[in-house]
Design an enzyme around this catalytic site. Sequence first.
Site, PDB file in Angstrom:
ATOM      1  N   ASP B  10      20.518  72.597  -1.831  1.00 22.17           N
ATOM      2  CA  ASP B  10      21.869  73.086  -1.566  1.00 22.17           C
ATOM      3  C   ASP B  10      21.943  73.535  -0.112  1.00 22.17           C
ATOM      4  OD1 ASP B  10      24.528  73.956  -1.966  1.00 22.17           O
ATOM      5  OD2 ASP B  10      23.869  75.997  -2.363  1.00 22.17           O
ATOM      6  N   SER B  11      23.159  73.714   0.372  1.00 22.84           N
ATOM      7  CA  SER B  11      23.340  74.224   1.730  1.00 22.84           C
ATOM      8  C   SER B  11      22.932  75.692   1.830  1.00 22.84           C
ATOM      9  CB  SER B  11      24.796  74.069   2.158  1.00 22.84           C
ATOM     10  OG  SER B  11      25.639  74.740   1.250  1.00 22.84           O
ATOM     11  N   CYS B  72      24.785  70.862  -4.911  1.00 23.48           N
ATOM     12  CA  CYS B  72      25.792  71.195  -3.904  1.00 23.48           C
ATOM     13  C   CYS B  72      26.928  70.202  -4.085  1.00 23.48           C
ATOM     14  CB  CYS B  72      25.179  71.061  -2.510  1.00 23.48           C
ATOM     15  SG  CYS B  72      26.337  71.261  -1.151  1.00 23.48           S
ATOM     16  N   GLU B 149      29.993  85.890  -1.551  1.00 21.26           N
ATOM     17  CA  GLU B 149      28.874  86.321  -0.710  1.00 21.26           C
ATOM     18  C   GLU B 149      29.050  87.762  -0.222  1.00 21.26           C
ATOM     19  OE1 GLU B 149      27.233  83.472   1.979  1.00 21.26           O
ATOM     20  OE2 GLU B 149      26.885  82.123   0.292  1.00 21.26           O
ATOM     21  N   CYS B 184      32.334  74.010  -7.371  1.00 20.81           N
ATOM     22  CA  CYS B 184      31.560  74.612  -6.287  1.00 20.81           C
ATOM     23  C   CYS B 184      30.553  75.533  -6.954  1.00 20.81           C
ATOM     24  CB  CYS B 184      32.462  75.407  -5.348  1.00 20.81           C
ATOM     25  SG  CYS B 184      31.556  76.403  -4.131  1.00 20.81           S
ATOM     26  N   HIS B 186      29.193  78.180  -6.141  1.00 18.61           N
ATOM     27  CA  HIS B 186      29.398  79.629  -6.048  1.00 18.61           C
ATOM     28  C   HIS B 186      30.310  80.157  -7.162  1.00 18.61           C
ATOM     29  CE1 HIS B 186      27.686  79.529  -2.009  1.00 18.61           C
ATOM     30  NE2 HIS B 186      27.796  80.828  -1.935  1.00 18.61           N
TER      31      HIS B 186
END
Lengths: 287, 287
Positions: B10-11, B72, B149, B184, B186
């Site tokens: 993943d990034s 990702c 985040e 996504c 997240h």
Amino acid sequence: VRLPRIGVFDSGVGGLTVLKAMAEQLPAHYIYFGDTARLPYGTKSADTVARYAIGATRFLEAQNIDLLVIACNTATALALPAIKAAAHVPVVGVVEPGAAAAAHVSKNRAAIVIATDATVSSHAYRDALQQHGLEAVEKACPLFVPLVEEGWIDHPVTEQVAKIYLGEATAVAPDGADVLVLACTHYPLIYPLLRRILPDRVQIVDSAESTARVVKKMISEDPVFSTRSGEPEVAAGQQGTTLDGGLKAAHRTFRFYVTDSVDKFKRLATRFLGRQVDKVEHVDLGG
Amino acid sequence: VRLPRIGVFDSGVGGLTVLKAMAEQLPAHYIYFGDTARLPYGTKSADTVARYAIGATRFLEAQNIDLLVIACNTATALALPAIKAAAHVPVVGVVEPGAAAAAHVSKNRAAIVIATDATVSSHAYRDALQQHGLEAVEKACPLFVPLVEEGWIDHPVTEQVAKIYLGEATAVAPDGADVLVLACTHYPLIYPLLRRILPDRVQIVDSAESTARVVKKMISEDPVFSTRSGEPEVAAGQQGTTLDGGLKAAHRTFRFYVTDSVDKFKRLATRFLGRQVDKVEHVDLGG
């Protein structure tokens, strides 16, 4: 005598607030480099930021610049000494001009600094302000950049986030803090919103604006350049000192280089500069 | 027979939701690569993302992986064919499993997909859902990642942003859309908040969870690996099938590699995995 060639470096579009402030004050050839493939720098480590910044410096020096402006608070805070050591031209960062401007307006010698995570962690502003005899608290506001890039410049959500961040900052600020330093080049876009929230006794200092004044002074004092004693500025002013007027007057030229999508940069740059941006080229620094 | 070695790419930290879902279902050696020095991918162009993803693929293949999971959505949406062409092991992305799961639960054959800018622009989900006979609208939600985040998982601001985004998506969604795809990695962290906002008739499909089930099936069907017919899983289950239990049981091992700060990754990873993360190493892929 000739026009100076000024290199402007940022991780993305934020440095355009510095470019705009400079272009309004100073005729020059501006070469802007936005490292958009690797943004944001604000969440990255000092080593990584220094490595990226030195790559950008090499690229801009290859464009024959006379002066390099690090129009990125994170890169300045984390990597200015490394960039200065690597560069062959004078380098101006945004931290010291911002700190000096804050010192100039603060009566109570106490400031609040808002910035990205990385800039706050570096304590570059706290240290710079201390040199000027100011006490400071630094507050990371990581949502401001994505909110600005979402275009929610004057939006209830942004206002709510700003109230939370500024409330938390004020709670731990030194007594009588009377200046707020915008220590991220994205933040000038939400200046009106911040101004509305803050009490009148708190002045807002914009690092972008402060840096532009320092660069203008440096260039004016160098006899090599045609931009002294304010004459060309007045001339440009007659044709309009805005970015648009400058372009037409040919007292300012602009070139933009980005490491990621040209289209996305153009779209965001329009929001930052308040005008259409052309002459954007993609470059690949590897990695 | 032996445990499989699964590479997860993943990034940044988002792919940890996929890792968590896999580790709960499948004993294996997991090698995670987070390209944190170059995140986020969600704002970058397809060419740039493909270049980064292939670098990550090379790195993970050097760790002797049997299977590569592109955890990702952006990298899958923009670069899966390029990664498959470059890789020497089977590659699983997150888009097709998510689309298949949505097709499985949707009665009205209509979906809403929420994702990053880049994933939406690729229309990878719209196309994949169409293959399954579903009509879909895709909505970019660029503020969700920074909100997660920031740790504002269950925060009034995040709820306000979610109401705006989902309201805008619903306004243009096909009639009777009855499934929301979290496209996504997240987004599973704000599942409870999204569930609260959405009407009951709309089911939420999590690409991370769907991908874990596909990987489990692939590994189970390969006689090389010791993880078939559910036996080792039951064994692990007796000692706890959570990530923690798995670590203790040594039916799962974990290694993490990141291109930026190890400390920041550890801090965020704790939020994603719900446990302390050790064994994080910094790697430099250049650039």
